[in-house]
Structure formats: structure tokens, C-alpha cells
Scaffold this active site. Sequence first.
Site, PDB file in Angstrom:
ATOM      1  N   HIS A  11       0.794  -1.238   0.000  1.00 11.15           N
ATOM      2  CA  HIS A  11       0.000   0.000   0.000  1.00 11.15           C
ATOM      3  C   HIS A  11       0.828   1.290   0.000  1.00 11.15           C
ATOM      4  CE1 HIS A  11      -3.483  -2.432   0.318  1.00 11.15           C
ATOM      5  NE2 HIS A  11      -3.647  -2.462   1.623  1.00 11.15           N
ATOM      6  N   HIS A  34      -9.929   2.086   0.108  1.00 12.06           N
ATOM      7  CA  HIS A  34      -9.812   1.012   1.099  1.00 12.06           C
ATOM      8  C   HIS A  34     -10.915   1.093   2.163  1.00 12.06           C
ATOM      9  CE1 HIS A  34      -7.756  -2.047   3.466  1.00 12.06           C
ATOM     10  NE2 HIS A  34      -6.901  -2.190   2.479  1.00 12.06           N
ATOM     11  N   GLU A  84     -11.851  -3.792  -3.098  1.00 12.16           N
ATOM     12  CA  GLU A  84     -10.833  -2.879  -3.608  1.00 12.16           C
ATOM     13  C   GLU A  84     -10.614  -3.096  -5.105  1.00 12.16           C
ATOM     14  OE1 GLU A  84      -7.289  -3.397  -1.030  1.00 12.16           O
ATOM     15  OE2 GLU A  84      -8.644  -4.452   0.288  1.00 12.16           O
TER      16      GLU A  84
HETATM   17  C1  BGC Z   1      -4.688  -6.325   2.016  1.00 12.30           C
HETATM   18  C2  BGC Z   1      -4.507  -7.077   3.304  1.00 12.30           C
HETATM   19  C3  BGC Z   1      -3.970  -6.125   4.331  1.00 12.30           C
HETATM   20  C4  BGC Z   1      -4.920  -4.967   4.488  1.00 12.30           C
HETATM   21  C5  BGC Z   1      -4.360  -3.941   5.416  1.00 12.30           C
HETATM   22  C6  BGC Z   1      -5.664  -5.210   2.253  1.00 12.30           C
HETATM   23  O1  BGC Z   1      -5.848  -4.471   1.100  1.00 12.30           O
HETATM   24  O2  BGC Z   1      -5.117  -7.161   0.966  1.00 12.30           O
HETATM   25  O3  BGC Z   1      -3.646  -8.169   3.134  1.00 12.30           O
HETATM   26  O4  BGC Z   1      -3.780  -6.766   5.556  1.00 12.30           O
HETATM   27  O5  BGC Z   1      -5.149  -4.365   3.253  1.00 12.30           O
HETATM   28  O6  BGC Z   1      -5.343  -3.178   5.956  1.00 12.30           O
END
Ligand code: BGC
Length: 377
Positions: free
Chosen positions: A131, A206, A341
Site C-alpha cells: 500500500h 480502502h 478494492e
Molecule cells: C490487504 C490485506 C492487508 C490490508 C491492510 C488489504 O488491502 O489485501 O492483506 O492486511 O489491506 O489493511
Amino acid sequence: MMMRVLWFASLALCSFAANASGGGKFSGPAAFGKTSGGEKVEMVTLTNKNGMVAKFITRGAALAELQVPDKDGKLANVVLGFDNAAGYESDANQYFGCVTGRVANRIAKGKFTLDGKEYKLAINNDPNHLHGGVKKSLDKVIWLPERRKEDPACSIRFAYTSVDGEEGYPGNVAFQVLYTLTDDNELKIEYMATTDKATPINLTNHSYFNLAGAGSDSVLDHKLFVSADKYTPTDDTLIPTGKIADVKGTPLDFTEPHPMRQNVETLIKTSAIGLDHNFVIKDHQKGKVVLAAKLGDPGSRRLLTVYTDQPGIQIYTGNYLKGQKGKDGKTYNQRSAVCLETQNFPNAVNEPAFPSPVLRPGETYRHTCIFAFSVVK
Ligand code: BGC
């Protein structure tokens, strides 16, 4: 069983109308607090003609509250969030509602090579990069709220320019996200980015949804449909192997809508510890917005339909939520919310078989995601 099929079958009839955005209104920006570094955080509110409300904060250009009607017209907030800036800055915040990037999802071992040059990124999800990094990933920076003459009345645009080398990524990149709340109860998200050097981009939103109301206990009895016959299998660190596999015969088969519980319970024993997978959207065509997924809560009868022009959708059942306290004193238990997402495939920058995430000077990254809300009669 029959009831379940009937209940969800009617979902198919819910229509999707794009771009109706007449009667709503915009208010703000209003003070929301300050970051620990002293930067001000503001909040903007969109209200449509049906009384549906979407609130955004400038930190992370995040969706902070979304009031959606149920079968009786009663509003409830369906996304996880916090009451103040300190909450968003704390480690209770697991990317709640934000724009995620520059590259959402994982990059294997935190490195990639582009035009012959190797770039190294933070390893913040051992042994991978997740991310967009640590300090200046797009979820942690303050975006500028903007109103433009050409934008719909019930919309807000946020802009942020990330400088060359920020979080290890090349290029000065100008990001924008335009949120529009339509009178058809759709939250439309349109992302744009331009760069002055070749660089990978993969943005997503998210938001963690619980259609019974944020803070309700489990999301596992929500019914899920995913418009995908295929997914991208991963290794134990959730990096795709590069193969595209059939969902048929696996716990990832949501081609018929059904409660997530049994599938997730099977997946708990795997390294994903629940749903945390990228699905290959069946009808994907570059530049075309198509159906990606539907999520329904049988109790409130709220239905969320997701449309996008992206090739994939990562579905994550809040497996790492840990009972933290959120907005309005609510507790967010493990698997009490699900993220839908829309995005490119994880680790696409290192996987030639996947759609390229590389943006070059002169090009514009574009991504549309629509979260459309309705109720099942
Ligand atoms: C991921 C997860 C991660 C989470 C964090 C998601 O987009 O796929 O693996 O733990 O984000 O908040």
C-alpha cells in the site's frame, strides 16, 4: 436454500444509472483537527436528494462516513472510521476509507526494475511492500480539497502531488480523486494521475463496509457475488504466482451469491486467514465500467453493487481487525467489515503476464469505481 436464491436473484434487477448527480449539495471544508505534525485536517460533506450522506477527510482523501438507507429508509453509517484526526493517525487505523497508493496492494520483496533501473521500497509487510509505503503513502498525506466549475454539484475533488523519490517511487506525480454522490445513491470515485517519469500506479479505495452498520459484529453472513470465474493464486506471502486459476472448486467461488461464512472459515487455515484475494473481473475491458461484485446484508436489506473499469478486485474480510475502538465508540472486531478494492493485480509491476501498471509522461492514469447502494425489496 430456496429463500436465499430468491432473495439474491432479485438483486440482478437493480438497475445501474450512471452520472445522475443533480439534486445534492456540498458543504465544508470544516475543521476536523490536526495531525501530530500540526497540519490541519478538514472534512467535506456531500448530501444527495435522498438524504444519503458521504463525509471525507483531507488526510488520505478518505471516506470517513457513509450514511445509507435500509429497507425502512433508516440511515446508518456503513464504513469504518474514527471521530478525530488522532484516530486516523493511530495504529488502529488500517487504511480506513483512504485512497491507497502510489501502488495499492503488494510489491514482492519491495523492489522492481523499470527501464533498466532498480527501485527499492519500504518492506512494511514482511517480506513485501504494501500500500505505497510508510510515511508518505497516499493514505497518510494531506490532500487539497478542490471545487471546479465543471464538477457536479454534489462532488468533491482532492489533489496531491507526490514528489520524485517519495517512498522510493520515481517521478513527480500529480494525483486527483473526484468523489461524486449521485441522486441514484451511487458514490462514484474517479482517479487520475500524471507523471514526469515512468512509474507504477495502482490506486484503490480502502473502505471497510458493514452493511448492517459499522461496528456490527460480523460481516460473514453478508451475501457476496463476485463477477469472476478466475483469480490470481498467491504464495504464502500473498504475492501472485503469475498464474490465473479457476475459482470453481475452490472457496473463492462466488459466482452464485451466498453468505461468505463457510468460504471464509475454510480460508482461515490458509496464509490469507480469510478472504484476501484478487479476483479477475470477468467482463473487464479497458476503459469500460462493468459489474465487479455485489454485497448484500439480509437483515437491513442494504445492497452494495460495485462497478469498475479495473481488471481486478481484492476482497479482504478484515482479517486483521483487532477489536479497536472506532467512530461513535464502536468496536471493530476481526471480520466485522469487508473491503472491495477495485484495482490492477497485485505485484503487476514485477509480473509481465499481468496488465502493466506503468504510467509514462504524457499519459493519464484513469480509474473509475462506483459503489451503488439500493435495497432489496
Ligand atoms: C490487504 C490485506 C492487508 C490490508 C491492510 C488489504 O488491502 O489485501 O492483506 O492486511 O489491506 O489493511
